[in-house]
Design a protein around this motif. Structure first.
Motif, PDB file in Angstrom:
ATOM      1  N   THR A  28      15.742   2.791   4.337  1.00  0.00           N
ATOM      2  CA  THR A  28      14.606   2.119   4.979  1.00  0.00           C
ATOM      3  C   THR A  28      14.901   0.627   5.047  1.00  0.00           C
ATOM      4  O   THR A  28      15.589   0.080   4.189  1.00  0.00           O
ATOM      5  CB  THR A  28      13.308   2.355   4.207  1.00  0.00           C
ATOM      6  N   PRO A  29      14.380  -0.051   6.065  1.00  0.00           N
ATOM      7  CA  PRO A  29      14.668  -1.483   6.184  1.00  0.00           C
ATOM      8  C   PRO A  29      13.948  -2.305   5.129  1.00  0.00           C
ATOM      9  O   PRO A  29      12.972  -1.857   4.533  1.00  0.00           O
ATOM     10  CB  PRO A  29      14.150  -1.810   7.583  1.00  0.00           C
ATOM     11  N   LEU A  30      14.456  -3.490   4.915  1.00  0.00           N
ATOM     12  CA  LEU A  30      13.830  -4.429   3.996  1.00  0.00           C
ATOM     13  C   LEU A  30      12.743  -5.160   4.768  1.00  0.00           C
ATOM     14  O   LEU A  30      13.024  -5.891   5.709  1.00  0.00           O
ATOM     15  CB  LEU A  30      14.889  -5.402   3.471  1.00  0.00           C
ATOM     16  N   VAL A  31      11.495  -4.966   4.355  1.00  0.00           N
ATOM     17  CA  VAL A  31      10.352  -5.556   5.048  1.00  0.00           C
ATOM     18  C   VAL A  31       9.780  -6.673   4.182  1.00  0.00           C
ATOM     19  O   VAL A  31       9.528  -6.470   2.986  1.00  0.00           O
ATOM     20  CB  VAL A  31       9.265  -4.488   5.313  1.00  0.00           C
ATOM     21  N   PHE A  32       9.547  -7.828   4.790  1.00  0.00           N
ATOM     22  CA  PHE A  32       9.140  -9.005   4.040  1.00  0.00           C
ATOM     23  C   PHE A  32       7.666  -9.342   4.219  1.00  0.00           C
ATOM     24  O   PHE A  32       7.071  -9.070   5.263  1.00  0.00           O
ATOM     25  CB  PHE A  32       9.969 -10.222   4.465  1.00  0.00           C
ATOM     26  N   SER A  81       0.832  -1.200   0.000  1.00  0.00           N
ATOM     27  CA  SER A  81       0.000   0.000   0.000  1.00  0.00           C
ATOM     28  C   SER A  81       0.867   1.252   0.000  1.00  0.00           C
ATOM     29  O   SER A  81       0.369   2.356  -0.160  1.00  0.00           O
ATOM     30  CB  SER A  81      -0.917   0.004   1.227  1.00  0.00           C
ATOM     31  N   LYS A  82       2.172   1.077   0.171  1.00  0.00           N
ATOM     32  CA  LYS A  82       3.085   2.221   0.201  1.00  0.00           C
ATOM     33  C   LYS A  82       3.891   2.265  -1.088  1.00  0.00           C
ATOM     34  O   LYS A  82       4.078   1.253  -1.751  1.00  0.00           O
ATOM     35  CB  LYS A  82       4.041   2.109   1.388  1.00  0.00           C
ATOM     36  N   ALA A  83       4.389   3.456  -1.377  1.00  0.00           N
ATOM     37  CA  ALA A  83       5.223   3.615  -2.563  1.00  0.00           C
ATOM     38  C   ALA A  83       6.514   2.807  -2.391  1.00  0.00           C
ATOM     39  O   ALA A  83       7.140   2.843  -1.338  1.00  0.00           O
ATOM     40  CB  ALA A  83       5.549   5.091  -2.767  1.00  0.00           C
ATOM     41  N   LEU A  84       6.866   2.108  -3.413  1.00  0.00           N
ATOM     42  CA  LEU A  84       8.045   1.239  -3.343  1.00  0.00           C
ATOM     43  C   LEU A  84       9.164   1.746  -4.243  1.00  0.00           C
ATOM     44  O   LEU A  84       8.931   2.384  -5.268  1.00  0.00           O
ATOM     45  CB  LEU A  84       7.672  -0.177  -3.777  1.00  0.00           C
ATOM     46  N   TYR A  85      10.349   1.434  -3.829  1.00  0.00           N
ATOM     47  CA  TYR A  85      11.496   1.716  -4.685  1.00  0.00           C
ATOM     48  C   TYR A  85      12.121   0.435  -5.203  1.00  0.00           C
ATOM     49  O   TYR A  85      12.679   0.401  -6.282  1.00  0.00           O
ATOM     50  CB  TYR A  85      12.542   2.527  -3.914  1.00  0.00           C
ATOM     51  N   SER A  86      12.019  -0.611  -4.429  1.00  0.00           N
ATOM     52  CA  SER A  86      12.597  -1.876  -4.870  1.00  0.00           C
ATOM     53  C   SER A  86      11.855  -3.056  -4.280  1.00  0.00           C
ATOM     54  O   SER A  86      11.226  -2.949  -3.223  1.00  0.00           O
ATOM     55  CB  SER A  86      14.075  -1.958  -4.471  1.00  0.00           C
ATOM     56  N   GLY A 134      10.543  -8.984  -0.419  1.00  0.00           N
ATOM     57  CA  GLY A 134      10.935  -7.945   0.518  1.00  0.00           C
ATOM     58  C   GLY A 134      10.857  -6.614  -0.205  1.00  0.00           C
ATOM     59  O   GLY A 134      11.197  -6.520  -1.386  1.00  0.00           O
ATOM     60  N   THR A 135      10.404  -5.604   0.483  1.00  0.00           N
ATOM     61  CA  THR A 135      10.242  -4.306  -0.163  1.00  0.00           C
ATOM     62  C   THR A 135      10.921  -3.206   0.633  1.00  0.00           C
ATOM     63  O   THR A 135      11.032  -3.280   1.864  1.00  0.00           O
ATOM     64  CB  THR A 135       8.757  -3.941  -0.328  1.00  0.00           C
ATOM     65  N   ARG A 136      11.404  -2.214  -0.102  1.00  0.00           N
ATOM     66  CA  ARG A 136      11.960  -1.015   0.523  1.00  0.00           C
ATOM     67  C   ARG A 136      11.198   0.189  -0.012  1.00  0.00           C
ATOM     68  O   ARG A 136      10.846   0.248  -1.188  1.00  0.00           O
ATOM     69  CB  ARG A 136      13.433  -0.833   0.176  1.00  0.00           C
ATOM     70  N   GLY A 137      10.963   1.142   0.849  1.00  0.00           N
ATOM     71  CA  GLY A 137      10.274   2.346   0.443  1.00  0.00           C
ATOM     72  C   GLY A 137      11.211   3.314  -0.255  1.00  0.00           C
ATOM     73  O   GLY A 137      12.393   3.025  -0.455  1.00  0.00           O
ATOM     74  N   GLN A 138      10.689   4.455  -0.598  1.00  0.00           N
ATOM     75  CA  GLN A 138      11.473   5.416  -1.365  1.00  0.00           C
ATOM     76  C   GLN A 138      12.403   6.236  -0.489  1.00  0.00           C
ATOM     77  O   GLN A 138      13.367   6.808  -0.968  1.00  0.00           O
ATOM     78  CB  GLN A 138      10.537   6.345  -2.149  1.00  0.00           C
ATOM     79  N   ALA A 139      12.121   6.304   0.783  1.00  0.00           N
ATOM     80  CA  ALA A 139      13.002   7.062   1.669  1.00  0.00           C
ATOM     81  C   ALA A 139      14.339   6.331   1.786  1.00  0.00           C
ATOM     82  O   ALA A 139      14.402   5.116   1.656  1.00  0.00           O
ATOM     83  CB  ALA A 139      12.358   7.217   3.036  1.00  0.00           C
ATOM     84  N   GLY A 140      15.386   7.083   2.017  1.00  0.00           N
ATOM     85  CA  GLY A 140      16.697   6.466   2.106  1.00  0.00           C
ATOM     86  C   GLY A 140      16.847   5.599   3.330  1.00  0.00           C
ATOM     87  O   GLY A 140      16.252   5.848   4.363  1.00  0.00           O
TER      88      GLY A 140
END
Lengths: 116, 111
Positions: B97-101, B25-30, B89-95
């Motif tokens: 940020t932890p990898l959340v699975f 639901s959040k913007a993702l970067y990777s 696992g996803t990381r947000g756009q902020a620098g």
């Protein structure tokens, strides 16, 4: 290159005790992250350390703590153990230099903790 | 925020294809994909960065739809060795940020 190592691999403790787990990252990696894995919950992020500083923290109670040493090795400590702390604790390392979303993490084999 | 994976489990016969989805639901970067076999550590498969790229790894490929904040892992002509639990696992756009699975998708390939 040697992978991420974790010690001990298995641990049995009783409620109320405390435990310390150790993680040695891949040589040259400066970032270490810890995860708790339980059936059905996937990998829950605990905290991340970079250059001896905690960079991120997950939503876990204060009983869970960690630290990182100058050689990048990391330890996590759980005090006043509860039955629900039984889990596989995984450590992952990355270079930490990119400091961004493209950072790839590499996992260790984990420490399986059983609390009786 | 934990990404949502679907399906939770899937059973395939050798040679069949499967798709595993990961959404946030959040913007993702990777988006990072891992496979974990029973009793072993999660093993890195591939990473996708924003831009909608698609990557391949043998017969396993993945895509990242930045607009939908969704990634899909494609397993074609599955082999017995593909069995395991797949995590995104996803990381947000902020620098930094932890990898959340996500909670994982258990894939079982049978003969």
């Amino acid at each position: 290159k040697a992978g991420v190592t974790q010690t001990p691999r298995y641990l049995i403790k009783t409620r109320g005790q405390q435990v310390t787990l150790s993680c040695s990252p891949i040589s040259g990696h400066r970032s270490v992250s810890w995860y708790q894995q339980t059936p059905g919950q996937g990998l829950q992020f605990l905290f991340e350390y970079f250059s001896e500083t905690q960079r991120n923290k997950g939503n876990f109670p204060g009983r869970f703590s960690g630290r990182q040493f100058s050689n990048s090795r990391s330890e996590m400590n759980v005090s006043t153990l509860e039955l629900g702390d039984s889990a596989l604790y995984l450590c992952a390392s990355s270079t930490g230099l990119a400091g961004g979303p493209q950072e790839t993490q590499y996992f260790g084999p984990g420490t399986r903790l059983l609390v009786l | 925020q934990q990404p949502v994976q679907s399906p939770q489990a899937v059973i395939l016969r050798e040679g069949e294809d499967a798709v595993i989805n990961c959404s946030s639901s959040k913007a993702l970067y990777s988006v990072h994909w891992y496979r974990q076999k029973h009793g072993e550590a999660p093993v890195f498969l591939m990473i996708l960065l924003k831009g909608g790229e698609q990557k391949g790894h043998e017969k396993i490929s993945a895509s990242f739809n930045e607009k939908k904040q969704q990634s899909s892992l494609y397993l074609t002509a599955s082999q017995l060795s593909y069995s395991g639990t797949y995590f995104c696992g996803t990381r947000g756009q902020a620098g930094n940020t932890p990898l959340v699975f996500g909670k994982g998708t258990r894939l079982s390939v049978i003969a």
